[in-house]
Design a protein around this motif. Structure first.
Motif, PDB file in Angstrom:
ATOM      1  N   TYR A 312       0.837  -1.202   0.000  1.00  0.00           N
ATOM      2  CA  TYR A 312       0.000   0.000   0.000  1.00  0.00           C
ATOM      3  C   TYR A 312       0.873   1.253   0.000  1.00  0.00           C
ATOM      4  CZ  TYR A 312       0.954   0.025   5.074  1.00  0.00           C
ATOM      5  OH  TYR A 312       1.563   0.030   6.308  1.00  0.00           O
ATOM      6  N   GLU A 313       0.302   2.346  -0.515  1.00  0.00           N
ATOM      7  CA  GLU A 313       0.984   3.629  -0.515  1.00  0.00           C
ATOM      8  C   GLU A 313       0.927   4.226   0.892  1.00  0.00           C
ATOM      9  OE1 GLU A 313      -0.477   6.271  -3.458  1.00  0.00           O
ATOM     10  OE2 GLU A 313      -0.097   4.913  -5.144  1.00  0.00           O
ATOM     11  N   THR A 314       2.065   4.706   1.357  1.00  0.00           N
ATOM     12  CA  THR A 314       2.124   5.262   2.712  1.00  0.00           C
ATOM     13  C   THR A 314       1.554   6.671   2.785  1.00  0.00           C
ATOM     14  OG1 THR A 314       4.333   6.199   2.375  1.00  0.00           O
ATOM     15  CG2 THR A 314       4.179   3.906   3.181  1.00  0.00           C
ATOM     16  N   GLY A 315       1.436   7.340   1.631  1.00  0.00           N
ATOM     17  CA  GLY A 315       1.014   8.738   1.615  1.00  0.00           C
ATOM     18  C   GLY A 315       2.185   9.689   1.497  1.00  0.00           C
ATOM     19  N   ASP A 320      12.368  11.658  -5.495  1.00  0.00           N
ATOM     20  CA  ASP A 320      11.995  11.864  -6.895  1.00  0.00           C
ATOM     21  C   ASP A 320      10.519  12.215  -7.046  1.00  0.00           C
ATOM     22  OD1 ASP A 320      14.597  11.213  -7.808  1.00  0.00           O
ATOM     23  OD2 ASP A 320      14.116   9.070  -7.593  1.00  0.00           O
ATOM     24  N   GLY A 321       9.828  12.342  -5.905  1.00  0.00           N
ATOM     25  CA  GLY A 321       8.418  12.696  -5.962  1.00  0.00           C
ATOM     26  C   GLY A 321       7.485  11.534  -6.229  1.00  0.00           C
ATOM     27  N   LEU A 322       8.001  10.316  -6.171  1.00  0.00           N
ATOM     28  CA  LEU A 322       7.180   9.137  -6.425  1.00  0.00           C
ATOM     29  C   LEU A 322       6.607   8.610  -5.107  1.00  0.00           C
ATOM     30  CD1 LEU A 322       9.516   7.289  -8.959  1.00  0.00           C
ATOM     31  CD2 LEU A 322       7.490   8.686  -9.466  1.00  0.00           C
TER      32      LEU A 322
END
Length: 448
Positions: A312-315, A320-322
């Motif tokens: 999952y994405e951590t937020g 690099d802004g990813l």
């Protein structure tokens, strides 16, 4: 002797609104009265409104039929209504309580405890709230009664007191506009009895089954031979197969396997007490590094079920802004092993055969069992250092399966013996996972 933590405190609430919804003794036929304490409970014939351990109820009746002095029981105590016996959420053939009726009223209760190969009978008229509960359950017309229940745990200094609130609907009142308002009775049952057997040689003034002190030579202290007591040293395969047949366990597994649950950012789970009660696990203190749960352990803890999440994405984003993606290891962790070892360490009776930890994930559903001895119990694996070591070990062996990762780390880094890994396949087959001499994972199906 294996100590059974079986508990019973009280039913709390006073009955009301019973004049219109309560049936009288005339609705219990003479045949019912005569056979209720003699006829064996047939499968599915329980009149309790909740799931009961009917196997135990029937076996207790067999013991009662063999040893009981019927004339003594009926004249001194009354008629036992086995159809309404309740096992109080226990399904290990250990405890029941049944109402005893005399002159059309519940006057006392009978409690029956099993300790290994003996059962012990005890009549009690000391709990009027319990009598009131059964009075409602037995004498309210069946079509007018329905029920629900809510479980909760109350932390204790030694173990956990299990409380269950029962809501009985015993009829309806019509409002001015024709609305139907339910008439409800709320009862709270709490169970906490440290030792089932009394200290004296008699259960009460005399043995309640024979009317004699000391059980009349049938085992002492009122104990009677129990048919085919469960084997407390079950093979893990048999233990897990039986566990997978449990309605409550399957219900929790079905809930946790949902993609909506596995796709969250925090783990979910339940602990299970030795009486079979499941309790929600609380999330650990929130940190950037933790999505886990806190598993409280006491001598009453039988096991736990929890999820390991999908990526999952951590937020947050990297330089690099990813988006930063968290990739949980969908397999047991050193902390999970530590929890199981702590459960074994707190098992005061030395019986580890029922202890378990279950992990639910999109990779598969797995259970670990402790099959070692007291000398194999090792703890201290629940630290952040062990968590980091495990993550780094995974990076070094990123081509390994999660099964091989866990089993190899367990053997080579944790130096642990007595922990066995089982996969619960989607078709219900239980499969044991081991390492061969070449460190390859071997899969062996448990006998069907």
């Amino acid at each position: 002797m294996k100590t059974k933590i079986i508990s019973w405190l009280s039913y709390m609430a006073v009955l009301a609104f019973l004049l219109q919804s309560c049936r009288n003794d005339d609705l219990i036929s003479p045949a019912e009265k005569e056979t209720s304490q003699n006829a064996l409970l047939k499968e599915g014939s329980s009149l309790s409104l909740w799931k009961e351990d009917e196997t135990y109820i029937r076996k207790v009746q067999e013991v009662y039929a063999e040893y009981a002095n019927e004339n003594y029981i009926r004249s001194i105590h009354g008629t036992i209504l086995w159809q309404y016996a309740m096992t109080m959420d226990t399904f290990n053939e250990s405890y029941l309580i049944a109402p005893v009726v005399k002159d059309g009223k519940v006057v006392k209760t009978l409690e029956v405890f099993r300790v290994k190969s003996k059962v012990y009978f005890q009549f009690s008229d000391k709990d009027p709230e319990a009598n009131d509960f059964f009075q409602t359950l037995v004498f309210t017309e069946r079509e007018k009664i329905s029920a629900s229940s809510v479980s909760e745990n109350k932390a204790g200094t030694i173990t956990t007191t299990v409380c269950k609130k029962y809501i009985l609907t015993v009829g309806y009142v019509e409002g001015a506009g024709g609305e139907q308002y339910p008439i409800q009775e709320t009862k709270t049952i709490c169970k906490f009895v440290e030792v089932a057997l009394p200290a004296s040689d008699c259960l009460g003034d005399v043995d309640p089954v024979t009317g004699e002190c000391g059980g009349g030579g049938t085992g002492g202290a009122g104990g009677y031979n129990y048919p085919d007591p469960p084997d407390t040293d079950d093979d893990p395969c048999e233990t897990l197969k039986n566990q997978n047949l449990s309605f409550e366990y399957k219900e929790k597994m079905t809930e946790l396997k949902k993609n909506s649950v596995l796709s969250q950012k925090k783990e979910s789970g339940y602990s299970e007490s030795k009486s079979g009660l499941f309790t929600n696990l609380l999330q650990a203190t929130s940190t950037d590094e933790s999505d886990g749960l806190t598993v409280p352990v006491s001598p009453d803890t039988k096991g736990y079920i929890h999820t390991h999440l999908n990526d999952y994405e951590t937020g947050d984003v990297n330089v690099d802004g990813l988006p930063i993606i968290k990739q949980p290891i969908r397999m047991f962790s050193p902390a999970d092993v530590n929890t199981l070892m702590t459960m074994a360490e707190m098992a005061t009776d030395g019986d580890y055969s029922q202890l378990y930890g279950t992990m639910v994930s999109s990779y598969g559903n797995y259970t670990i069992m402790f099959t070692g001895t007291a000398s194999d119990i090792k703890t201290g694996f629940g630290t952040s250092q062990w968590r980091e070591d495990y993550k780094n070990y995974r990076k070094l062996h990123d081509r390994w399966t999660f099964e091989k990762l866990f089993l190899t780390f367990l053997k080579d880094k944790m130096n642990v013996d007595g922990i066995e890994l089982y996969k619960i396949k989607s078709n219900g087959i239980v499969q044991k996972k081991t390492l061969d001499p070449n460190n390859s994972v071997q899969s062996n199906d448990c006998p069907q």
